[in-house]
Design a protein around this motif. Sequence first.
Motif, mmCIF file in Angstrom:
data_model
loop_
_atom_site.group_PDB
_atom_site.id
_atom_site.type_symbol
_atom_site.label_atom_id
_atom_site.label_comp_id
_atom_site.label_asym_id
_atom_site.label_seq_id
_atom_site.Cartn_x
_atom_site.Cartn_y
_atom_site.Cartn_z
ATOM 1 N N ALA A 229 0.836 -1.201 0.000
ATOM 2 C CA ALA A 229 0.000 0.000 0.000
ATOM 3 C C ALA A 229 0.874 1.256 0.000
ATOM 4 O O ALA A 229 0.625 2.192 -0.772
ATOM 5 N N LYS A 230 1.918 1.276 0.835
ATOM 6 C CA LYS A 230 2.802 2.454 0.912
ATOM 7 C C LYS A 230 3.413 2.785 -0.445
ATOM 8 O O LYS A 230 3.418 3.936 -0.865
ATOM 9 N N ALA A 231 3.932 1.741 -1.116
ATOM 10 C CA ALA A 231 4.608 1.963 -2.398
ATOM 11 C C ALA A 231 3.631 2.528 -3.432
ATOM 12 O O ALA A 231 3.963 3.459 -4.167
ATOM 13 N N ASN A 232 2.421 1.983 -3.468
ATOM 14 C CA ASN A 232 1.480 2.424 -4.495
ATOM 15 C C ASN A 232 0.844 3.766 -4.181
ATOM 16 O O ASN A 232 0.606 4.574 -5.076
ATOM 17 N N ILE A 233 0.612 4.030 -2.923
ATOM 18 C CA ILE A 233 0.059 5.331 -2.544
ATOM 19 C C ILE A 233 1.119 6.421 -2.776
ATOM 20 O O ILE A 233 0.792 7.529 -3.213
ATOM 21 N N ALA A 234 2.381 6.090 -2.567
ATOM 22 C CA ALA A 234 3.460 7.051 -2.852
ATOM 23 C C ALA A 234 3.474 7.420 -4.336
ATOM 24 O O ALA A 234 3.715 8.571 -4.703
ATOM 25 N N LYS A 235 3.179 6.440 -5.209
ATOM 26 C CA LYS A 235 3.135 6.733 -6.657
ATOM 27 C C LYS A 235 2.007 7.716 -6.979
ATOM 28 O O LYS A 235 2.157 8.588 -7.832
ATOM 29 N N ILE A 236 0.881 7.540 -6.279
ATOM 30 C CA ILE A 236 -0.258 8.436 -6.519
ATOM 31 C C ILE A 236 0.102 9.859 -6.095
ATOM 32 O O ILE A 236 -0.128 10.822 -6.830
ATOM 33 N N ALA A 237 0.708 9.985 -4.923
ATOM 34 C CA ALA A 237 1.087 11.306 -4.415
ATOM 35 C C ALA A 237 2.093 11.968 -5.358
ATOM 36 O O ALA A 237 1.984 13.165 -5.657
ATOM 37 N N ALA A 238 3.056 11.175 -5.857
ATOM 38 C CA ALA A 238 4.076 11.730 -6.757
ATOM 39 C C ALA A 238 3.433 12.212 -8.061
ATOM 40 O O ALA A 238 3.728 13.312 -8.545
ATOM 41 N N ALA A 239 2.538 11.397 -8.631
ATOM 42 C CA ALA A 239 1.863 11.783 -9.875
ATOM 43 C C ALA A 239 1.026 13.047 -9.660
ATOM 44 O O ALA A 239 1.009 13.955 -10.494
ATOM 45 N N TYR A 240 0.382 13.107 -8.521
ATOM 46 C CA TYR A 240 -0.457 14.268 -8.202
ATOM 47 C C TYR A 240 0.400 15.535 -8.123
ATOM 48 O O TYR A 240 0.041 16.575 -8.686
ATOM 49 N N LYS B 112 3.229 16.132 -9.563
ATOM 50 C CA LYS B 112 3.716 16.504 -10.900
ATOM 51 C C LYS B 112 2.578 16.915 -11.834
ATOM 52 O O LYS B 112 2.828 17.329 -12.963
ATOM 53 N N GLY B 113 1.339 16.728 -11.386
ATOM 54 C CA GLY B 113 0.200 17.045 -12.247
ATOM 55 C C GLY B 113 0.043 16.087 -13.415
ATOM 56 O O GLY B 113 -0.445 16.465 -14.470
ATOM 57 N N GLU B 114 0.481 14.832 -13.207
ATOM 58 C CA GLU B 114 0.353 13.815 -14.263
ATOM 59 C C GLU B 114 -0.852 12.934 -14.001
ATOM 60 O O GLU B 114 -0.894 12.261 -12.981
ATOM 61 N N PRO B 115 -1.819 12.903 -14.928
ATOM 62 C CA PRO B 115 -2.965 12.020 -14.699
ATOM 63 C C PRO B 115 -2.556 10.546 -14.822
ATOM 64 O O PRO B 115 -1.600 10.236 -15.540
ATOM 65 N N VAL B 116 -3.277 9.677 -14.127
ATOM 66 C CA VAL B 116 -3.035 8.240 -14.286
ATOM 67 C C VAL B 116 -3.768 7.793 -15.547
ATOM 68 O O VAL B 116 -4.925 8.160 -15.752
ATOM 69 N N ARG B 117 -3.112 7.007 -16.382
ATOM 70 C CA ARG B 117 -3.757 6.544 -17.618
ATOM 71 C C ARG B 117 -4.536 5.250 -17.381
ATOM 72 O O ARG B 117 -4.073 4.179 -17.772
ATOM 73 N N TRP B 118 -5.701 5.375 -16.746
ATOM 74 C CA TRP B 118 -6.544 4.194 -16.506
ATOM 75 C C TRP B 118 -6.962 3.593 -17.836
ATOM 76 O O TRP B 118 -7.322 4.322 -18.756
ATOM 77 N N GLN B 119 -6.920 2.286 -17.924
ATOM 78 C CA GLN B 119 -7.376 1.608 -19.137
ATOM 79 C C GLN B 119 -8.891 1.558 -19.146
ATOM 80 O O GLN B 119 -9.511 1.134 -18.171
ATOM 81 N N ARG B 120 -9.475 1.969 -20.232
ATOM 82 C CA ARG B 120 -10.920 1.954 -20.372
ATOM 83 C C ARG B 120 -11.431 0.511 -20.402
ATOM 84 O O ARG B 120 -10.894 -0.323 -21.135
ATOM 85 N N VAL B 121 -12.464 0.233 -19.621
ATOM 86 C CA VAL B 121 -13.018 -1.125 -19.549
ATOM 87 C C VAL B 121 -14.216 -1.244 -20.502
ATOM 88 O O VAL B 121 -14.260 -2.115 -21.357
ATOM 89 N N HIS B 122 -15.195 -0.347 -20.339
ATOM 90 C CA HIS B 122 -16.407 -0.390 -21.172
ATOM 91 C C HIS B 122 -16.210 0.501 -22.385
ATOM 92 O O HIS B 122 -15.673 1.594 -22.254
ATOM 93 N N ASN B 123 -16.689 0.042 -23.528
ATOM 94 C CA ASN B 123 -16.533 0.876 -24.709
ATOM 95 C C ASN B 123 -17.572 0.517 -25.759
ATOM 96 O O ASN B 123 -17.382 -0.383 -26.555
ATOM 97 N N LEU B 124 -18.689 1.246 -25.751
ATOM 98 C CA LEU B 124 -19.723 1.019 -26.754
ATOM 99 C C LEU B 124 -19.243 1.579 -28.082
ATOM 100 O O LEU B 124 -18.483 2.544 -28.111
ATOM 101 N N PRO B 125 -19.716 0.996 -29.197
ATOM 102 C CA PRO B 125 -19.361 1.580 -30.495
ATOM 103 C C PRO B 125 -19.880 3.024 -30.585
ATOM 104 O O PRO B 125 -20.863 3.374 -29.936
ATOM 105 N N ASP B 126 -19.213 3.831 -31.389
ATOM 106 C CA ASP B 126 -19.578 5.249 -31.490
ATOM 107 C C ASP B 126 -20.995 5.484 -32.029
ATOM 108 O O ASP B 126 -21.559 6.546 -31.801
ATOM 109 N N PHE B 127 -21.557 4.519 -32.744
ATOM 110 C CA PHE B 127 -22.898 4.741 -33.304
ATOM 111 C C PHE B 127 -24.015 4.472 -32.300
ATOM 112 O O PHE B 127 -25.179 4.531 -32.641
ATOM 113 N N VAL B 128 -23.657 4.182 -31.037
ATOM 114 C CA VAL B 128 -24.677 3.963 -30.002
ATOM 115 C C VAL B 128 -24.670 5.121 -29.014
ATOM 116 O O VAL B 128 -23.617 5.560 -28.568
#
Length: 184
Positions: free
Chosen positions: A92-103, A105-121
């Motif tokens: 937990a410490k290691a991963n929370i430290a990464k979040i604080a560091a990214a914050y 630096k103002g770098e967003p986390v690149r979450w991978q999109r899970v749901h993705n409907l086609p554009d015509f819907v």
Amino acid sequence: MNWRIFIIVFILTFGISLPAMMTLGDVHLIGNHQGYQPEQPLPFSHSLHAGQLALNCQYCHSAADESRHASVPSLSTCMNCHNLAKGNTEFAKANIAKIAAAYEKGEPVRWQRVHNLPDFVHFNHSAHVTKGVDCQTCHGNVPEMGVMRQNADLTMGWCVNCHRDQNTLGKGLAAPTDCDTCHH
Ligand code: HEC
Ligand code: HEC
Ligand code: HEC
Ligand code: HEC
Ligand code: HEC
């Protein structure tokens, strides 16, 4: 027939072998990927935050009742707690430290999109959430998910069957089933 629907039918007639190719290559193109569970850049756990800590979904997905997208929170929402909660275990410490560091630096986390409907819907969260359809009805048992995954198959049949069912429940709902509502 509406011309946009015609175009959709046209594209699909010529793209008929595409689904077969997609399963072979295991490529995530559009919808229809029930169970899809991409690896995320950080081990964010819904079972910890929405399960054990019992946070309300809309604490983080705050746009779900007012717009088309439920939205994924920015790191400032995480820092409301992680300014203080720095972790009890090494993991937990290691991963929370990464979040604080990214914050910082103002770098967003690149979450991978899970749901993705086609554009015509056309799908709209607020239309559902404000009529009392629970997140879990569509997204499954999120408070038990360590890693987020796609619960429903997101096919047209899934949408239309629920719309028909809703309209027969006598709750005064009128979920549209005409083509134009979802394809415009
Ligand atoms: C502490 C903040 C937080 C809470 C509370 C939370 N989520 Fe999330 N949610 C996230 C983050 C961050 C992501 C992106 C990372 C991921 O997919 O795990 C996400 C992703 C998702 C996704 C997938 C988005 C996509 O890419 O398709 C769904 C669906 C979702 N959450 C539903 C819920 C539901 C339902 C609840 C309540 C039971 C909930 N969330 C509670 C932060 C939160
Ligand atoms: C009627 C079914 C349904 C309900 C109810 C629903 N969702 Fe979704 N959700 C979807 C679909 C379908 C998508 C994919 C949308 C797309 O790809 O355009 C999605 C995508 C998402 C995403 C990622 C993209 C975005 O729109 O921001 C998040 C986060 C999410 N949902 C969270 C929630 C939360 C939290 C709730 C409850 C407050 C909720 N959803 C209620 C069906 C639903
Ligand atoms: C309401 C407070 C709260 C919010 C908001 C919150 N967290 Fe947490 N989070 C916690 C607590 C409490 C823990 C447990 C920490 C520990 O191990 O002591 C935790 C643990 C974690 C961990 C450690 C992983 C693990 O399994 O132990 C990560 C990574 C994490 N959170 C990411 C996030 C992210 C990313 C966000 C924003 C999307 C977020 N958190 C928002 C309270 C919160
Ligand atoms: C679990 C049931 C359920 C599922 C699944 C579902 N819907 Fe709905 N839908 C509803 C209800 C309930 C309403 C609101 C009816 C009302 O307003 O009376 C609604 C309304 C809508 C509306 C009308 C929005 C407006 O502005 O009036 C659209 C568009 C829509 N849904 C699209 C979709 C699409 C696309 C999917 C599949 C990706 C889907 N829905 C899946 C229950 C569902
Ligand atoms: C409640 C929402 C909804 C309604 C109403 C709706 N559709 Fe769809 N449609 C979808 C979704 C979601 C998809 C994408 C998922 C999929 O391909 O099954 C889709 C896909 C399609 C496709 C692509 C074919 C395929 O299986 O991939 C065609 C063509 C189509 N719709 C035509 C229509 C026609 C014609 C109507 C009216 C009779 C209609 N739709 C009504 C939600 C809807």
